[in-house]
Design an enzyme around this catalytic site. Structure first.
Site, PDB file in Angstrom:
ATOM      1  N   HIS A  47      -0.628  -0.148  -5.322  1.00  0.00           N
ATOM      2  CA  HIS A  47      -1.463   0.590  -6.281  1.00  0.00           C
ATOM      3  C   HIS A  47      -0.788   1.885  -6.742  1.00  0.00           C
ATOM      4  O   HIS A  47      -1.452   2.903  -6.941  1.00  0.00           O
ATOM      5  CB  HIS A  47      -2.835   0.904  -5.666  1.00  0.00           C
ATOM      6  CG  HIS A  47      -3.693  -0.303  -5.435  1.00  0.00           C
ATOM      7  ND1 HIS A  47      -4.453  -0.878  -6.431  1.00  0.00           N
ATOM      8  CD2 HIS A  47      -3.890  -1.049  -4.320  1.00  0.00           C
ATOM      9  CE1 HIS A  47      -5.103  -1.929  -5.926  1.00  0.00           C
ATOM     10  NE2 HIS A  47      -4.763  -2.058  -4.656  1.00  0.00           N
ATOM     11  N   ASP A  86      -4.184  -0.820   1.114  1.00  0.00           N
ATOM     12  CA  ASP A  86      -4.723  -2.153   0.826  1.00  0.00           C
ATOM     13  C   ASP A  86      -3.875  -2.895  -0.202  1.00  0.00           C
ATOM     14  O   ASP A  86      -3.100  -2.302  -0.945  1.00  0.00           O
ATOM     15  CB  ASP A  86      -6.161  -2.046   0.324  1.00  0.00           C
ATOM     16  CG  ASP A  86      -6.248  -1.323  -1.012  1.00  0.00           C
ATOM     17  OD1 ASP A  86      -5.527  -0.322  -1.180  1.00  0.00           O
ATOM     18  OD2 ASP A  86      -7.020  -1.757  -1.885  1.00  0.00           O
ATOM     19  N   GLU A  87      -4.049  -4.201  -0.226  1.00  0.00           N
ATOM     20  CA  GLU A  87      -3.551  -5.093  -1.278  1.00  0.00           C
ATOM     21  C   GLU A  87      -2.082  -4.856  -1.630  1.00  0.00           C
ATOM     22  O   GLU A  87      -1.725  -4.686  -2.792  1.00  0.00           O
ATOM     23  CB  GLU A  87      -4.413  -4.944  -2.540  1.00  0.00           C
ATOM     24  CG  GLU A  87      -5.842  -5.398  -2.358  1.00  0.00           C
ATOM     25  CD  GLU A  87      -6.642  -5.328  -3.642  1.00  0.00           C
ATOM     26  OE1 GLU A  87      -7.345  -6.311  -3.942  1.00  0.00           O
ATOM     27  OE2 GLU A  87      -6.571  -4.295  -4.340  1.00  0.00           O
ATOM     28  N   VAL A  88      -1.217  -4.869  -0.630  1.00  0.00           N
ATOM     29  CA  VAL A  88       0.214  -4.712  -0.887  1.00  0.00           C
ATOM     30  C   VAL A  88       0.807  -6.086  -1.186  1.00  0.00           C
ATOM     31  O   VAL A  88       0.789  -6.980  -0.346  1.00  0.00           O
ATOM     32  CB  VAL A  88       0.928  -4.069   0.315  1.00  0.00           C
ATOM     33  CG1 VAL A  88       2.412  -3.885   0.008  1.00  0.00           C
ATOM     34  CG2 VAL A  88       0.280  -2.728   0.653  1.00  0.00           C
TER      35      VAL A  88
END
Length: 529
Positions: free
Chosen positions: A262, A322-324
């Protein structure tokens, strides 16, 4: 609070219909009656008790007294110098506030005490609290107790309230990256958070889409990463204003700077920070997460988070995690060589863990605690025992109730957000599903359940900006607020609907464009000013 006491309070609520039983969120204990006292706006005052640790000059309460006087009466006192009904002895011309512990210039914290008692009877009108933060919660309750007759006279019923929050962390997340929210929208949201007894503003400041935070250490981050550096940024003064505005309402500001994923908006302002993606043996011209293989990355993060640690006074920072997406890392030969050197093999979770552990060490050195998204726990990153894990995934890798069990079994404190993504909307009364969530409905010991310190409603910004933020948030977020404040047994939907519908009308009266819950009307419909 014992179940019998709570049932008693609910029976009283059914017996005495009216404004006194329209409170939101519902207090731990309330006893009220039909006996009412007249309030005359032109003479009513908030007063400090002579024994109060807080006195005139206490910024938190001085401003709150004026704020609530304006909310309650506005210019009524000047329009109606004499009440329509005849003056009589059963009147209340003041609320006396007694705070036990000094602390007017401090910031609220996770450990802040918010308990209060409110007593309105023939002998006294007294708000007693341990701290100024509890006094703020009691002032909001008092403001909701006051009602106005069709003739224009203000009343408050005889009432005894003992109240305290069920959970210490009751948060609301706003995403100001995907759509920039003007400063006024944030401040207005803080006002309504206080009406609902929320106490944490989780500020998701930056993301892939834009970097609106104005960094004084790395100004190029903002100049090149924001949508428009002239208009769509939060200056240092803006950030200070948000923090102080929140403090005066008993709200902590939890700033989030999410890495290593992100972070696309960070790249233009810090060359070399992001990982170059490859197509075959050549760079593709695109970039992925933060490059964890370079010493320069950690030098930058050390300097940047030193700034963040000084700007935001709360003990905690939210570090994301998160969400790598590993695709870009997998394509990059330098990353592959670094993995081999470190003995990580092909396990990119180990690479992610290496980065996050290094970042956590940096932040810890500045005397800060941290909150992270659940992937940090799921990927077995070594974190300090006092790390707070925020559970946001509803079903993957496991259902959120199972995730809460796993997190607390490992001894970590947990926050719940998974069922409270308010940017997800459906037709109809979706607040009911939000309201019926029970944060402790997982298999675990009492010690595990004590590690759940609260939760957050989340408003992500892909399809939300200042044009639709308010009606999408309110009163739906109020369902989360009551679940985090009130006793577990307060869960009857009919009882909740009547109070929330009334509270929605009160929000309209206060100038908040809250959406309707169902068919109906309010005495004062919203008027755009």
């Amino acid at each position: 609070m014992a179940g019998s006491t709570l049932r008693f309070s609910l029976l009283l609520a059914a017996a005495f219909a009216g404004r006194a039983t329209a409170l939101w969120p519902w207090p731990q204990y309330i006893q009220t009656s039909e006996l009412r006292y007249t309030i005359f706006p032109q003479s009513f005052q908030f007063q400090y008790h002579l024994s109060s640790a807080a006195q005139v000059g206490c910024s938190v309460l001085d401003e709150a007294f004026q704020r609530y006087r304006d909310l309650l009466f506005g210019s009524v006192a000047f329009r109606f110098p004499h009440p329509i009904e005849k003056r009589h002895t059963s009147e209340k011309n003041s609320l006396v506030v007694l705070v036990v512990t000094p602390g007017c210039d401090q910031f609220p914290s996770l450990g802040s005490v918010e308990n209060y008692t409110l007593t309105i009877n023939d002998e006294q009108s007294l708000l007693l609290s341990e701290t100024v933060w509890g006094a703020l919660r009691g002032l909001e309750t008092f403001s909701q107790l006051i009602w106005r007759s069709p003739e224009g006279t203000f009343y408050v019923n005889k009432t005894d309230i003992e109240d305290f929050p069920r959970f210490p962390h009751r948060g609301l997340l706003l995403d100001t990256s995907r759509h920039y929210l003007p400063l006024a929208s944030i401040l207005d949201t803080l006002d309504v958070m206080a009406y609902n007894k929320f106490n944490v503003f989780h500020w998701h400041l930056v993301d892939d889409s834009s970097f609106p935070y104005e960094s004084f250490t790395f100004p190029e981050l903002t100049k090149k990463g924001s949508y428009n550096p002239a208009t769509h940024i939060y200056t240092a003064q803006d950030v200070k204003e948000v923090i102080e505005y929140a403090r005066l309402r008993g709200i902590r500001v939890l700033a989030e700077f999410d890495t290593p994923g992100h972070t696309l908006s960070w790249g233009p302002g810090v060359p070399g920070l992001l990982t170059p993606c490859y197509s075959g043996s050549h760079p593709s011209g695109t970039f992925g997460p933060v490059n964890p293989a370079l010493n320069n990355t950690y030098e930058f993060m050390s300097t940047f988070f030193l700034e963040i640690s000084t700007v935001f006074p709360d003990f905690y920072l939210h570090l994301g995690g998160d969400e790598v997406d590993f695709t870009c890392w997998k394509s990059n030969p330098d990353i592959q060589a670094f993995m081999k050197k470190k003995g990580f093999g092909d396990d990119f979770k180990k690479l992610e863990s290496f980065y996050i552990q290094t970042l956590l060490d940096i932040v810890s050195a500045y005397g800060k605690g941290y909150v992270v998204w659940q992937e940090v726990f799921d990927n077995k990153v070594k974190v300090r025992p006092d790390t707070i894990i925020q559970v946001w995934r509803e079903e993957i890798p496991v259902k959120y109730v199972k995730e809460l069990a796993l997190v607390t079994r490992a001894g970590f404190r947990a926050l719940l957000s998974a069922p409270w993504y308010l940017n997800h909307i459906t037709y109809g009364p979706d607040w009911k599903e939000i309201y019926l969530v029970e944060p402790l409905a997982f298999e675990g010991s009492p010690e595990q359940k004590a590690l759940v310190i609260g939760g957050e409603a989340c408003m992500w910004g892909e399809y939300v900006d200042s044009t639709n933020l308010v009606p999408r948030l309110w009163p739906r977020a109020g369902a989360v607020a009551e679940r985090l404040w009130s006793n577990k047994m307060v869960s009857n939907l009919d009882f909740a609907f009547k109070r929330l519908a009334h509270f929605r009308c009160e929000l309209l009266r206060r100038g908040v464009q809250a959406q309707p819950l169902s068919v109906g009307y309010c005495d004062m419909e919203f008027e755009q000013t």
